[in-house]
Design a protein around this motif. Structure first.
Motif, PDB file in Angstrom:
ATOM      1  N   LYS A  68      26.254  13.730  48.861  1.00 16.55           N
ATOM      2  CA  LYS A  68      26.275  13.660  50.326  1.00 16.55           C
ATOM      3  C   LYS A  68      25.452  14.812  50.879  1.00 16.55           C
ATOM      4  O   LYS A  68      25.555  15.943  50.411  1.00 16.55           O
ATOM      5  CB  LYS A  68      27.703  13.738  50.846  1.00 16.55           C
ATOM      6  CG  LYS A  68      28.502  12.522  50.456  1.00 16.55           C
ATOM      7  CD  LYS A  68      29.780  12.413  51.226  1.00 16.55           C
ATOM      8  CE  LYS A  68      30.507  11.204  50.714  1.00 16.55           C
ATOM      9  NZ  LYS A  68      30.925  10.317  51.712  1.00 16.55           N
ATOM     10  N   GLN A  69      24.636  14.507  51.872  1.00 20.13           N
ATOM     11  CA  GLN A  69      23.781  15.499  52.502  1.00 20.13           C
ATOM     12  C   GLN A  69      24.022  15.405  54.003  1.00 20.13           C
ATOM     13  O   GLN A  69      23.765  14.364  54.604  1.00 20.13           O
ATOM     14  CB  GLN A  69      22.313  15.200  52.168  1.00 20.13           C
ATOM     15  CG  GLN A  69      21.341  16.206  52.701  1.00 20.13           C
ATOM     16  CD  GLN A  69      21.362  17.503  51.912  1.00 20.13           C
ATOM     17  OE1 GLN A  69      21.691  17.509  50.739  1.00 20.13           O
ATOM     18  NE2 GLN A  69      21.052  18.593  52.552  1.00 20.13           N
ATOM     19  N   LEU A  76      21.637   5.354  50.375  1.00 20.54           N
ATOM     20  CA  LEU A  76      22.500   4.331  50.938  1.00 20.54           C
ATOM     21  C   LEU A  76      22.512   3.122  49.999  1.00 20.54           C
ATOM     22  O   LEU A  76      21.533   2.856  49.308  1.00 20.54           O
ATOM     23  CB  LEU A  76      21.996   3.927  52.321  1.00 20.54           C
ATOM     24  CG  LEU A  76      21.978   5.063  53.358  1.00 20.54           C
ATOM     25  CD1 LEU A  76      21.335   4.584  54.643  1.00 20.54           C
ATOM     26  CD2 LEU A  76      23.384   5.556  53.618  1.00 20.54           C
ATOM     27  N   PRO A  77      23.592   2.368  49.961  1.00 18.16           N
ATOM     28  CA  PRO A  77      23.651   1.197  49.066  1.00 18.16           C
ATOM     29  C   PRO A  77      22.495   0.223  49.283  1.00 18.16           C
ATOM     30  O   PRO A  77      22.002  -0.358  48.325  1.00 18.16           O
ATOM     31  CB  PRO A  77      24.991   0.562  49.425  1.00 18.16           C
ATOM     32  CG  PRO A  77      25.814   1.691  49.939  1.00 18.16           C
ATOM     33  CD  PRO A  77      24.861   2.606  50.645  1.00 18.16           C
ATOM     34  N   ALA A  78      22.019   0.050  50.505  1.00 21.99           N
ATOM     35  CA  ALA A  78      20.901  -0.869  50.763  1.00 21.99           C
ATOM     36  C   ALA A  78      19.619  -0.376  50.090  1.00 21.99           C
ATOM     37  O   ALA A  78      18.765  -1.168  49.707  1.00 21.99           O
ATOM     38  CB  ALA A  78      20.686  -1.015  52.253  1.00 21.99           C
TER      39      ALA A  78
END
Length: 85
Positions: A68-69, A76-78
């Protein structure tokens, strides 16, 4: 951490060495048999390198998906939906 071990190699020099006939390998002349063994070993070395690279990729992908940033996921999953699992 991915670690691969390598075999140590070196040079052997035999000058004016006589090998008794009973100690010679049958149907072998020169280094043909020895070189054949090294050729077979190359397959294992290549597969080991590929396996190490795949593990590096999998480890980096897992890290990037979990990272996480600034409160958001780094990937992202996409972004990764069409990537190899």
């Amino acid at each position: 951490m991915v670690v691969t071990r390598v075999g140590k190699t070196g040079e052997l020099v035999f000058d004016n060495v006589k090998v008794p006939k009973e100690n010679l390998l049958p149907n072998v002349s020169g280094l043909k048999r020895s070189a054949g063994c090294l050729n077979q070993a190359r397959y294992g070395i290549a597969w080991g390198a590929i396996g190490a690279a795949m593990d590096c990729y999998d480890t980096a992908l897992r890290y990037a998906k979990a990272r996480k940033q600034f409160v958001n996921q780094l990937l992202l999953p996409a972004t990764t939906k069409n990537w190899p699992k």
